[in-house]
Each structure stands twice: as structure tokens, then as C-alpha cells.
Design a protein around this motif. Structure first.
Motif, PDB file in Angstrom:
ATOM      1  N   PHE B  52      20.646  87.892 -17.168  1.00  0.00           N
ATOM      2  CA  PHE B  52      19.889  89.127 -16.877  1.00  0.00           C
ATOM      3  C   PHE B  52      18.475  89.034 -17.428  1.00  0.00           C
ATOM      4  CE2 PHE B  52      23.122  91.162 -14.767  1.00  0.00           C
ATOM      5  CZ  PHE B  52      24.296  91.235 -15.490  1.00  0.00           C
ATOM      6  N   PHE B  54      15.271  86.193 -18.753  1.00  0.00           N
ATOM      7  CA  PHE B  54      14.885  84.776 -18.577  1.00  0.00           C
ATOM      8  C   PHE B  54      13.994  84.343 -19.725  1.00  0.00           C
ATOM      9  CE2 PHE B  54      17.041  83.992 -14.787  1.00  0.00           C
ATOM     10  CZ  PHE B  54      17.196  85.238 -14.211  1.00  0.00           C
ATOM     11  N   ASP B  68      19.216  77.855 -16.243  1.00  0.00           N
ATOM     12  CA  ASP B  68      18.080  78.793 -16.318  1.00  0.00           C
ATOM     13  C   ASP B  68      17.663  79.321 -14.944  1.00  0.00           C
ATOM     14  OD1 ASP B  68      17.763  76.466 -18.484  1.00  0.00           O
ATOM     15  OD2 ASP B  68      17.376  78.479 -19.283  1.00  0.00           O
ATOM     16  N   THR B  69      17.760  78.427 -13.916  1.00  0.00           N
ATOM     17  CA  THR B  69      17.275  78.924 -12.595  1.00  0.00           C
ATOM     18  C   THR B  69      18.422  79.548 -11.798  1.00  0.00           C
ATOM     19  OG1 THR B  69      17.757  76.770 -11.686  1.00  0.00           O
ATOM     20  CG2 THR B  69      15.494  77.106 -12.490  1.00  0.00           C
ATOM     21  N   PRO B  71      20.906  82.434 -10.683  1.00  0.00           N
ATOM     22  CA  PRO B  71      21.031  83.898 -10.827  1.00  0.00           C
ATOM     23  C   PRO B  71      22.408  84.252 -11.395  1.00  0.00           C
ATOM     24  CG  PRO B  71      21.272  83.265  -8.530  1.00  0.00           C
ATOM     25  CD  PRO B  71      20.910  82.011  -9.290  1.00  0.00           C
ATOM     26  N   VAL B  72      22.533  85.462 -11.881  1.00  0.00           N
ATOM     27  CA  VAL B  72      23.769  85.910 -12.557  1.00  0.00           C
ATOM     28  C   VAL B  72      25.005  85.550 -11.742  1.00  0.00           C
ATOM     29  CG1 VAL B  72      25.000  87.942 -13.422  1.00  0.00           C
ATOM     30  CG2 VAL B  72      22.498  87.856 -13.502  1.00  0.00           C
ATOM     31  N   GLU B  73      24.939  85.919 -10.448  1.00  0.00           N
ATOM     32  CA  GLU B  73      26.195  85.844  -9.674  1.00  0.00           C
ATOM     33  C   GLU B  73      26.647  84.409  -9.454  1.00  0.00           C
ATOM     34  OE1 GLU B  73      23.445  87.385  -8.795  1.00  0.00           O
ATOM     35  OE2 GLU B  73      22.710  86.799  -6.807  1.00  0.00           O
TER      36      GLU B  73
END
Lengths: 356, 362, 297, 263
Positions: B52, B54, B68-69, B71-73
Motif C-alpha cells: 500500500f 512505496f 517493489d513494482t 501491486p497489492v493484488e
């Protein structure tokens, strides 16, 4: 999840497309008429009569002021066949190329039009007919016979202190100024002395009970006794007497009144000029006019023959029988934008003065 | 399950440095507690692992993969929020099954796995209930079940017990730990309640103002604080200041305290100069006989005389506040004898040498 | 366990930044493209017209000029009417607030459950009837031997004529009737959000009913009051239909003057110029009120 | 929670009753006059259903009403979708130019409809869009959108963002989050916004008047153009029917959605 969203999107897009298609599809033999609402050309029985005779059906679009009519013509080339234009505006419409020359050869009723109206300077320019004279009338005032035992014959009755607060007035700049021009003995199409017109209009302050803008309002206010006398159109006065049986009497004062002539023109780029000419010819046909005047009440017809066929007691025959009065009527002529804007500004300034 | 590595993570909110070059390892299958006062950056670190937030610098790895790149899902993590964030418009079954249905799992599979995880958290039979029809404990367990059902690589818990009342919280501490051990999932758990951290975790990390102050098994961190902050934040401790003289600490009033070095970085005997040592309140024996120091084998060292200020009675235990030369010391005792020393009684405090830890005055 | 060394070409921030931007674009793009096509471009064309001597349609010659804006300052009656329209705006907003706020309060705080729901909808419902029809219905109520006069005469035998028609109060009545639902709705939304505990706390501290209203309820309801006032004041200043139908001789406002430029003459530039002046003045009024509003919220 | 003494509460209810009566006076009069035989609305009312019969074969007015309905439905769908999408963007993200976009949603409310109507007419003429129901839909959606944004944003204010985070942590894409978590929660707000959008479109006469093509018009346009000749009670009749249907529709729908606020 994504699937049924796309289905929803597809449905709503097809709906919009459907709407767009619906209104551009042309039907067989159909003409479009641009006119005031309920002003003769859209009488249901007349359109049925015309359809039986020629098989042409008629669709209407309306306007609420001459400027809106011109705006609709400017922004919709080819959308209209027949358009009703007050002769004062026919010249401007022709100059702007909004209406086209009418070949009146095939139209049998044109011959019966009274000459001075048929060849009116605004309708026929440089020998070419841009408008066929249809009906004419007078803008003056009408009185409640309940309140006026003797019918006044001077325009000054509007300014008579005895009627203070009992006068109805139409909120229209040109009409107001032209009334004042008549009252001060000036030419209504080119008033010279604006100062006296301004004073005459300001003198109305104690007189005016309210403005009115539609026939229906006029009838309601008169029947509700909101005013005893009010400016009015001859055609409408006829209707108020016949259709609404209101105790009113239309007066053409000795100082004269404002005459107007409405003509029917064919718009530039009209899809079906043939049917348009047939409709115009039908509109000046006595068969249509007599029924329109007797059943509904109409302004005087430019077709002398049609007028003649009216019953003797018809308003349109009795009102204009006194030649002296008819001669005093000044007909509305063309007016360039500059003068019209100057008149509007004067009337707006006066209305501000009229505020309590 | 997965190993989570945080390498040199820094995070700035404008000029505020929320995290400053933090590195730590969360071993596979372990229950790791992130502890610290509010604003220490512990929740920020958790939300960064979840995706959530970065990082401005540094990298986070799950199972060796830099996320790091991602997304959450796409990180395949399970998270339990402080207010549980149960979907109000869905019943328990749909809430727990949500993670599976968004992955397109077929109906039968969802019913089977949701049934299993509801059994794990002892909520079978409640699947038709709406969130507002559940108790705090039940809501919390639904949130845990919902996070576990998709077999995520990591389970992240953001102060999940803070909304519960005292007794329920103790029960849930045990419950959560059982579930975690059964599933064997790497779990990172953020709390500001040090008791919770001590009872539940295999490993503790104490954060303060964006720095990782100390890391290690609970017992080691408790017994061997590496700084005044760590000593004072984890559990209670009495801090005695004095000067170091050949391995011992001489206090202001001349009392000599033998200390042992903290295994985590305190250098006991070498240097001279000012020093601080920490004594846990429960390690101190209190007696009303001022010079009674024979019952413990303490040499005259580690012995102070003070007077009772007040006592705090907590049912099964008793804490005394003792006035000692301008300082207030705390002594924690089991509620054995039942008679309480009134305020003003002169007392003596003594403790075993091994119970005093020299702490660097960081 | 081999640890892959990160290529770090894409820092985390830029990748998610891009997906965030696409999300924002996807959500607001269609709406504002639509507004651009239907509102912003046409209005900028109209703004351009307001600096022309004539409407560039057909063969008319148009040259850049400031005469349209100058006309407002030269002619004194434009200014009188502009001020009169703003006064109308303030008065209508004031009456809507005074009569609408208690309504919203009663609805939000003293009525519960289903009946509140139904009453809430009953207030929205008049919006569905055609505004013109509503105004004409008012003429039937107010005019000579209209409904009101008729019933009053029935109650009080020789009550005589009311002649409320064609007066300034008649305009106010018509406008308040059309716009008061806005005030009731916006105030309802913010009053409803006030936690009853707050009111009870204030009263427990000895605050009497009036100071509770003045110090607690009104400040907390201020967002609703402001939203309602804006939704009422702005359109009312430019209104031309209600004044012309209900006002009679008193019905001349800047709105009717602007309407004339489009219907009585083909002077769009002057009409556009007067409208943009009115809009500018409205924004000035809102700017002046802003600090007062900020101080209170 | 009864606030204040009972006497005051009763007084409040009486006041609310008076205000509702005030709001409904013209609607009662309109309905009553639609059953009045006299075409000059003369009192006392002589009962007759003459205007309803006249209405039956006044297919111009009925076509216009159906067109109005069509345009209002399409407008409601589009305006609600576009407005809700923008509100979501304003709720979820902070970005440069957000304040500007929020301000730019207001001109349709602030600028007199007369100006917007004329501006649209000329602009659509320039780009060859022409007039008709499609142009009307374009105009109505633009006018309805600000109201949708205001109402939906108000509802979003009390939406708990962690619900979205929870859903995403469970692997839901932002599209799935919107469709299964956010939208169901703000549905009452979206419903209220849709009703507003419908009202704006269904009652819009100025814009429709300018954008209507010959032979294709809507109910408000019919009413507006009939001002010249005057108001026939047929207009009252159709308006009474419209109000009747909307009242039944609205009170029926209120069974499902709570517009008035929290549960």
C-alpha cells in the motif's frame, strides 16, 4: 464480470444510435413548416384536408419570437420547407439568403390576392417574389365592453388617468415604440423624435396594470378582470370573442394603428419545394380560410376573394369597413438591426423607469 | 510459505523521515512482532510489505523475488486490518470467499475451502451472519479466516487485537498463535502493546523514529536490552545511573552495583566514566527490615534503602513505588502474603548480580 | 536461497505512478471530455462573441470590440437592473434559509425511520413537475378571483381583492417555492450527520436551546447552508421566467434583459457580455463571502 | 431520540406540515385545474375529464412525453456513470489539478441556461452535429453531471477506504474492487444522484428548446412553445399524470434505498 459490462455498454450505445437514426429518416412526401404555435397552419382539420387533397403530410416546428425563427433558419439549412415570416422581416431573411424565390405561376389562388398586399415592397424585391401574402391584421387595443359603455375612438384612452392601473400592455419593444409613434403622430417604421416617444412611454407608468405576452394570458387576465383595456392583435380579438366569448371590442383609433402583414415563404434548401408551393396555395385557398375564421377566428385574409366569402357579420369584414380608418393604418416595414437594437434599449430603459 | 527480506528501506513523507534505512529478515514460518510507539514507522513498514506504500529507497523481497513494482493484488499476501474491514454488504461466507472468487475459483472449491478455514477459526455455522451481527472476537476471526483462505505467502496483521476487550484479547492471543502454527505461515504482526509482542512472537523487532532499535527472540531482547529505549519500552525497568569503576557501577550514594554486560552490545567492565544499568522490577526483593540483606546471597552490593511511596494493587500482583534519593523505583511482587506495606515504611531493596544489566546510554 | 539482484530500472514509485495516472484518466477523462464538448468549448465561443460587434454567421461582418462591455457601464439602467437582480438573489436565498433550515432540522432530528424516508422524497418530488407549469399554477393561485382570493372571500365574506399578483412579493414567492427544496436537502444532509451525543453534551453543560442552536447546530450545519445558498443564489440572480410571468410590470431584471438580446433582437454579443459580467459579479460575491465561510467552517 | 420537549417537537411537525403544504399548493391547483371544465381556469371548478380525453388523441403531446422519457432515461444512465466515475477519482486520489477539475464541474449550474443553450446550438451547428434527441442527450448529460458529482461525493465522504484496501489485499483488481465493494456501498447515493439527473433532464426546457429538431420535441419544449398561444389545461392534465407516476415510482423505490442517510 467484464462480459456483462460490455453487454450493458453495447445496449446503451445502440439506444443512442437508434435515437439518432429516427429523426433523420425522411418519410414519403412530407413537408416541414416553421410557424408560431396554433397560428392556422397547424390546425388538425386543415392538415387532414390538405393530406386528403394532395397526400402530403405536414410536420411543424415552432418559434417564440421572430429572432428565434431567423436563428432556426440560420442554423438549420434544409430543415424547413415553408416558414411564416412577418413582412417586416422578409427583406432581412432574403438578404441573408435564408429564403428562396417562389415561382407563383402554378398557384391558382395567388391571382385573388389583393394587389397592394401581393406586391408589398417587403414581399416582392426586384420583381422576385420572396413571400406570398397570407393574412394581415392590426395591432391596436381592445376594451372590455363591461367597463366601456361607449367604445373609445382615440389612442389617448390608454393614457387617460381615468384608466390608471387598468391598462394591459404587451412587453415588446418595437410594438411599444410604434404605439407611442402613432400617439405622437410619427412614422412607425422610422420615428424621428425619440425624445417625445420616450416621454410618452414613461407617461404609461401610472396606467399599466401588467404586461402580457400570450393570447391565453390576455384572455385569462381579461376574464379575471385584471385589466379593462389592453393592447391586442385583431386576429386574437376575433378569437377572444368567438372562441372564448369574452365581452371585448377591438378598436382602431382615429390616430391610426400598426398594421402587419404575414407572408408564407419557402426556406432555402427546402427538400420539397413542389409540396411547399402546394401547401402555401392551400393556405390562401378560401376553402381553408373561411373555415379557419368561422371555427377558430383568424386575422383578415390577404385573399380578397376569401374575405368576401365571409358572412357579413364576420369581424374581419366589419372591423375594416371604414375606409378613413383603414387608410390611417401604418404597415410595419423592414427595420435594420441598428434601429431595432436602439428601440430595444429605449424600451428596456423605460421598463426600468416603470418599476416602483 | 515464504521468507521476507527488507533491505535498506527508507520512506519520506515530505520532510518527515518515516523509515530510515531499515533492514531485517522475517524467517519462513516464524511469528514476527514489530513493536514501537505510535509514529515509529512500524505500520508504514507493514503497509510497504503489503504494497500500500512505496519505498523511496531499498528493496523488499518475498521468497527472493523483489516485489517493489508488484501491486497489492499480485503480491499474494494476506492482511488483517485494525478495524477488520469486513465488507458490510456481504455475509461471513461471501466475506471469507471473496479472495477466492476474485481469482475465479469455482463454486465447489470455494465452499470446501471456506468451510475448512471457518472450522480452523471455530466459526462454522455462522456463514450466513452479517458483520454487524457478530461480536468483536468473531469479527476478528472472520478477518483472519478471510486472509488465510487464499493460502497467501505471508500473513500481515495490523494491531488486530487492539479493538478487543482485555479478557477476549488474552484468549485471542493464544488462538491466533495456534492458528498460525497450524498453518505454519510467515506472519508479521504490528502492535504497540509489548505484552502481546512478548506472549505471541518467535521474534521481536523494536522500532523507534524510523530506526530498527533492536531485533531478536523475546527473551533475549527482554533480558539483554541494547539501549535505554529498548529497556524502557519492552517491559518495565528501573534505570540506575552512576560511574563505572572496574566492571561495577558506583551510584550517587556510594552503593556499588555489580552488573553483567548485555549480550547485545553493552561493554561491561572495560571503560571508566558514566554508566547506566537496568534492573527489572520483578527481579527485586523488598523487605521492611532496612538492613536485611542476608536472606538473599547478595553481598552488601546491589542493596538500596528507600521508603514506600504507594502501592498499586492488581489482584494477582502488587507493584510498590519506592522513593530512593530523588528517584522512584518500582518493585513487582506476587500477591503472596496479602499484607501491604503502608506508605512511608522504610524498606530495603536487593537483587542478584546477574539481574543488573549494563545498558549503553544510547 | 539465491537472492536476485534488483535491476531497479523501474523504481516502485514510477510504475505505480503510471497505473495511478491511467486510473485517474480512465475515471475523469470521459466526463470532462463530455463537458469540454458541450460546455467549455461552446461557452468559450460565446465569450469570443462577447468581444465582437456582430454574430459571425452568414455574411455578417464582425470586428473585435469592447462596446458590449462598455454598454453596461455607460447605460445606468443596466446597473440598476443588475443590482436589483442581486438583491433578488440575496432575498430569495435569505427566505429559503429562514424557512428551509427549521424544516431540515425537524426532518433530520425529530422524525425516525420510514416516515422520514417518505417525507424526504416528498420534498424532492416537486422537482419532477415542470417548472413552467408550477409557475403558471402560482398565477392561478395569486391572480384576481384566483384560488387564494376565492378561498379568502369564502372564509372572510367581503375580503375583497388580494391583488398580490404582478408584484415583487409574487416573484419572491414563486422563486422561494422553486428553490427552497435545495436548501432543505443540503441542510438535511449536514444536520443529519450531527451526532446527537454532541447536542446532549452541550445541553448537559447547561446550554439553553438557543445557544445550542447558535453555537453548535448552525456551525456544524454550515457546509449544508453554504452549499444550499450557492445552489439558490447563483441561478436566481439570472432568473427570467418567474419574474416575467409573476412580476408583471415589476418583472424586469438583468435576466429578462439578457433574454431579450436573444429573442427580441439578434444581439448575442451584448447578451453574452451582460451574462459574463453577471457571472463575474457572482464570483466576486462568492469570493467576498469565502473568508466569512472559511472562518465559520 | 426525541430532541427537546414534546411540545416543541409537535410544533416542529406542524411547521413541517405547513411547509409541505406550501410546496404542494401549486401541484394541487395544477391537478385540480386539469379537471376543471373551463379553459380559462375559472372558479368554481366544474368537474370534467374533458382535457384527459383531449389528451388521448393529442399524439403530439404524448409523443413529446415519450421522447422526454427516453432522453431522461439515457441522460440518467450516462450522467450517473460519468459523474460517479469522476467522484470516485476525486475520492481515491490526490493529484495536481484536482481542485481545478472540481471547480470546472460547476459552470453548468452557474451559467444561465439561456446562454448555454444558445452556445450549444451554435457550436453543434459549427461542428455539423445538428439538432435532435441526440444533441439533447449531449446537453442534458452535461447539465446533470454536476448534481451527480455533488451527491455521490457527499455519500463517499462516509465510505471507509480500508474496505478497498482489504479487497485489494485479497487479490481483487481495482475494477473488481469498484464493482463489488465500492459501488454496492455508495449505491443509495448513486440512486439519489440518478433521481436528480432524471429530474434535471425531464424538466429541462431551455436547452431542449434550442436543440430540438423539427417534428421531434419533448414535453417541456411543447409547454414552452405553447406559451405564445397559451396554456391549455391539456398541459395540466399531462403534468398531473407525470407527477402521479413519479410519486408512485419514488415512494415505491424508497422501499429499497435509503436516500436519507445512514441505515
Amino acid at each position: 464480470m467484464r462480459r456483462n459490462f460490455l453487454r450493458h455498454l453495447a445496449i446503451s450505445l445502440s439506444v443512442v444510435a437508434g435515437l439518432m437514426a429516427a429523426n433523420t429518416q425522411a418519410f414519403a412526401a412530407e413537408i416541414r413548416v416553421l410557424n408560431w404555435q396554433g397560428y392556422g397552419t397547424d390546425e388538425a382539420w386543415a392538415l387532414e384536408m390538405f393530406k386528403k387533397k394532395t397526400g402530403i403530410s405536414v410536420v411543424h416546428d415552432y418559434f417564440n419570437s421572430e429572432q428565434e425563427m431567423l436563428t432556426k433558419l440560420r442554423t438549420n439549412p434544409g430543415a424547413y420547407d415553408v416558414v411564416l415570416i412577418n413582412s417586416a422581416f422578409t427583406g432581412q431573411a432574403a438578404k441573408e439568403g435564408l429564403i428562396q424565390v417562389i415561382d407563383t405561376s402554378g398557384m391558382k389562388n395567388v391571382g385573388d390576392l389583393s394587389p397592394n398586399m401581393r406586391n408589398d415592397a417587403s414581399l416582392v424585391q426586384g420583381g422576385k417574389t420572396y413571400g406570398v401574402a397570407w393574412v394581415w391584421g392590426v395591432t391596436s387595443f381592445a376594451v372590455d365592453t363591461g367597463d366601456f359603455k361607449t367604445i373609445p375612438d382615440s389612442i389617448e384612452v390608454l393614457w387617460d388617468p381615468a384608466n390608471a392601473g387598468r391598462v394591459g400592455w404587451r412587453d415588446d419593444a418595437v410594438e411599444a415604440v410604434q404605439f407611442a409613434a402613432i400617439a405622437t403622430g410619427q412614422n412607425i417604421n422610422n420615428p424621428a423624435d425619440f425624445a417625445s416617444i420616450r416621454a410618452k412611454l414613461r407617461a404609461l407608468k401610472p396606467q399599466i396594470r401588467t404586461f402580457w405576452s400570450s393570447e391565453d394570458e390576455w384572455n385569462q387576465f381579461m376574464s379575471a378582470n385584471e385589466f379593462d383595456l389592453a393592447t391586442y392583435w385583431s386576429g386574437s380579438a376575433a378569437r377572444s370573442k368567438t372562441a372564448f366569448n369574452l365581452p371585448v371590442e377591438f378598436v382602431i383609433p382615429k390616430e391610426g394603428a400598426i398594421g402587419w402583414l404575414d407572408g408564407l415563404s419557402i426556406a432555402t434548401g427546402a427538400p420539397d419545394t413542389e409540396s411547399a408551393r402546394a401547401f402555401i396555395d392551400f393556405m390562401i385557398d378560401p376553402a381553408f380560410y373561411v373555415k379557419w375564421d368561422t371555427d377558430v377566428g383568424a386575422p383578415a385574409s390577404a385573399n380578397a376573394a376569401a374575405n368576401a366569402q365571409l358572412p357579413a357579420t364576420a369581424f374581419n369584414r366589419t372591423a375594416f369597413k371604414d375606409p378613413a380608418r383603414v387608410a390611417k393604418i401604418q404597415f410595419m416595414g423592414p427595420m435594420d438591426d441598428g434601429l431595432r437594437e436602439k428601440i430595444l434599449e429605449l424600451w428596456q430603459e423605460t421598463k426600468t423607469y416603470l418599476l416602483d | 510459505m515464504a521468507q521476507v527480506s527488507v533491505r535498506g528501506i527508507s520512506k519520506y513523507f515530505g520532510t518527515l523521515k518515516a523509515l530510515d534505512n531499515v533492514s531485517c529478515e522475517f524467517e519462513d514460518g516464524k511469528f514476527y512482532a514489530l513493536l514501537g510507539p505510535s509514529g515509529s514507522g512500524k505500520t508504514t513498514l507493514l503497509r510497504m510489505i503489503a504494497g500500500f506504500e512505496f519505498a523511496n529507497a531499498g528493496t523488499i523481497f518475498i521468497d527472493g523475488e523483489a516485489v517493489d513494482t508488484l501491486p497489492v493484488e499480485k503480491r499474494d499476501i494476506g492482511m488483517v486490518f485494525q478495524n477488520y474491514a469486513l465488507f458490510p454488504n456481504m455475509n461471513v461466507f461471501d466475506n471469507v470467499g471473496f479472495g477466492l472468487s476474485v481469482r475465479g475459483t469455482d463454486k465447489g472449491e470455494i465452499t470446501r475451502r471456506v468451510g475448512a478455514v471457518l472450522e480452523l477459526v471455530k466459526l462454522t455455522g455462522l456463514d450466513k451472519r452479517r458483520p454487524h451481527q457478530l461480536s468483536g472476537g468473531q469479527r476478528q476471526r472472520v478477518a483472519v479466516a478471510r486472509a488465510l483462505v487464499t493460502n497467501p505467502r505471508v500473513l500481515l496483521l495490523d494491531e488486530p487485537l487492539s479493538a478487543l476487550d482485555r479478557t477476549l484479547r488474552v484468549e485471542m492471543e493464544v488462538e491466533l498463535r495456534r492458528i498460525q502454527r497450524d498453518v505454519g505461515i510467515t506472519t508479521i504482526f504490528v502492535t504497540h502493546d509489548q505484552e502481546e509482542a512478548l506472549t505471541m512472537s518467535d521474534h521481536i523487532g523494536i522500532l523507534d523514529k524510523g530506526h530498527m532499535v533492536q531485533e531478536g527472540p523475546p527473551l533475549d531482547v527482554y533480558e539483554n536490552p541494547n539501549s535505554v529505549f529498548s529497556a524502557r519500552f519492552l517491559g518495565e525497568s528501573n534505570l540506575l545511573r552512576g560511574t563505572v569503576r572496574n566492571g561495577d557501577l558506583v551510584l550517587g550514594d556510594g552503593t556499588v552495583v555489580t552488573c553483567r554486560a548485555s549480550a547485545n552490545g553493552g561493554t561491561g567492565g572495560s571503560g571508566e566514566g558514566p554508566g547506566v544499568c537496568s534492573v527489572r522490577p520483578e527481579k527485586i526483593t523488598l523487605s521492611s527490615d532496612p538492613d536485611n540483606h542476608t536472606d538473599t546471597d547478595a553481598t552488601p552490593r546491589n542493596h538500596l534503602r528507600g521508603t514506600v511511596i504507594r502501592h498499586i494493587f492488581a489482584g494477582s500482583s502488587l507493584t510498590y513505588q519506592i522513593q530512593w534519593n530523588g528517584d522512584v523505583l518500582r518493585v513487582f511482587m506476587q500477591n503472596l502474603s496479602g499484607d501491604i506495606l503502608p506508605a512511608g515504611t522504610p524498606v530495603s531493596l536487593s537483587w542478584k548480580p546477574g539481574d543488573t544489566v549494563m545498558v549503553p546510554d544510547a | 536461497m539465491a537472492v536476485a539482484h534488483p535491476q531497479a530500472t523501474d523504481t516502485a514509485a514510477s510504475v505505480t505512478g503510471r497505473s495511478r495516472r491511467t486510473a485517474i484518466l480512465a475515471l475523469t477523462g470521459p466526463a470532462y471530455l463530455w463537458l469540454a464538448l458541450t460546455i467549455f468549448l461552446p461557452l468559450s465561443a460565446m465569450l469570443y462573441y462577447s468581444f465582437l460587434s456582430d454574430v459571425p454567421i452568414g455574411d455578417r461582418t464582425a470586428v473585435l470590440t469592447l462596446e458590449n462591455y462598455a454598454a453596461f457601464f455607460e447605460k445606468e439602467f443596466y446597473q440598476t437592473l443588475m443590482w436589483r437582480s442581486f438583491r433578488l438573489g440575496f432575498e430569495v436565498t435569505f427566505y429559503c434559509l429562514v424557512f428551509g433550515f427549521p424544516c431540515a432540522y425537524v426532518l433530520a432530528k425529530t422524525i425516525r425511520g420510514r416516515s422520514r424516508e417518505a417525507l424526504f422524497l416528498l420534498i424532492i418530488l416537486p422537482f419532477w413537475s415542470n417548472a413552467l407549469v408550477r409557475i403558471f399554477s402560482w398565477t392561478m393561485v395569486l391572480r384576481g378571483n384566483g384560488v387564494l382570493e376565492h378561498s379568502l372571500n369564502w372564509l372572510i365574506p367581503e375580503f375583497g381583492s388580494l391583488n398580490l399578483m404582478f408584484t415583487y412579493p409574487a416573484i419572491i414567492l414563486g422563486l422561494v417555492h422553486s428553490y427552497i427544496p435545495y436548501m432543505i436537502l443540503t441542510c438535511y444532509i449536514s444536520i443529519e450527520a450531527i451526532d446527537n451525543g454532541v447536542i446532549e453534551a452541550a445541553r448537559s453543560l447547561g446550554a439553553r436551546r438557543l445557544s445550542v442552536l447558535r453555537r453548535i447546530i448552525i456551525p456544524l450545519a454550515m457546509p449544508g447552508i453554504i452549499a444550499g445558498s450557492i445552489l439558490i443564489f447563483v441561478p436566481v440572480v439570472g432568473s427570467f421566467m418567474e419574474p416575467r410571468i409573476l412580476g408583471g410590470r415589476q418583472g424586469t431584471f438583468i435576466g429578462t434583459i439578457i433574454e431579450d438580446q436573444f429573442t427580441a433582437v439578434f444581439n448575442w454579443p451584448l447578451g453574452a457580455a451582460l451574462s459574463f459580467i453577471m457571472l463575474a459579479l457572482v464570483l466576486v460575491v462568492l469570493a467576498i463571502m469565502a473568508p466569512a465561510i472559511k472562518r465559520v467552517t | 431520540m426525541q430532541h427537546g420537549s414534546n411540545r416543541l417537537v409537535r410544533l416542529g411537525h406542524v411547521y413541517l406540515g405547513i411547509m409541505l403544504a406550501f410546496l404542494y399548493v401549486p401541484i394541487f391547483v395544477m391537478a385540480a385545474m386539469s379537471f376543471n371544465e373551463s379553459n380559462l381556469y375559472r372558479l368554481p371548478i366544474t368537474w370534467s375529464t374533458r382535457w384527459y380525453e383531449a389528451l388521448l388523441h393529442n399524439d403530439k403531446l404524448i409523443d413529446a412525453s415519450i421522447n422526454s422519457l427516453w432522453v431522461a432515461v439515457v441522460t440518467t444512465v450516462l450522467a450517473t456513470a460519468l459523474g460517479t466515475a469522476s467522484s470516485l477519482a476525486f475520492f481515491r486520489y490526490e493529484f495536481r489539478g484536482k481542485k481545478l477539475l472540481q471547480l470546472l464541474a460547476f459552470p453548468p449550474i452557474t451559467i444561465p441556461w439561456l446562454i448555454i443553450g444558445t452556445a450549444m446550438l451554435t457550436f453543434f451547428f459549427w461542428i455539423g452535429m445538428g439538432r435532435g434527441l441526440h444533441a439533447m442527450v449531449l446537453g442534458h448529460v452535461a447539465l446533470a453531471m454536476p448534481y451527480v458529482i455533488i451527491v455521490v461525493s457527499a455519500r463517499l465522504k462516509s465510505f471507509d477506504l480500508t474496505l478497498e484496501e482489504a479487497a485489494r489485499s485479497l487479490g481483487a483488481s481495482s475494477w473488481q474492487v469498484t464493482m463489488r465493494i465500492t459501488l454496492p456501498w455508495i449505491a443509495p447515493g448513486v440512486m439519489a444522484a440518478a433521481l436528480f439527473a432524471f429530474a434535471v433532464s425531464f424538466d429541462q426546457f431551455v436547452i431542449s428548446y434550442f436543440l430540438s429538431a423539427p417534428g421531434v420535441s419533448t414535453l417541456p419544449v411543447e409547454i414552452y412553445t405553447s406559451i405564445r398561444k397559451g396554456f391549455t389545461p391539456e398541459i395540466n392534465a399531462i403534468s398531473t399524470i407525470v407527477i402521479g407516476i413519479s410519486m408512485v415510482l419514488l415512494l415505491g423505490v424508497s422501499r429499497f434505498y435509503r436516500f436519507g442517510g445512514q441505515r
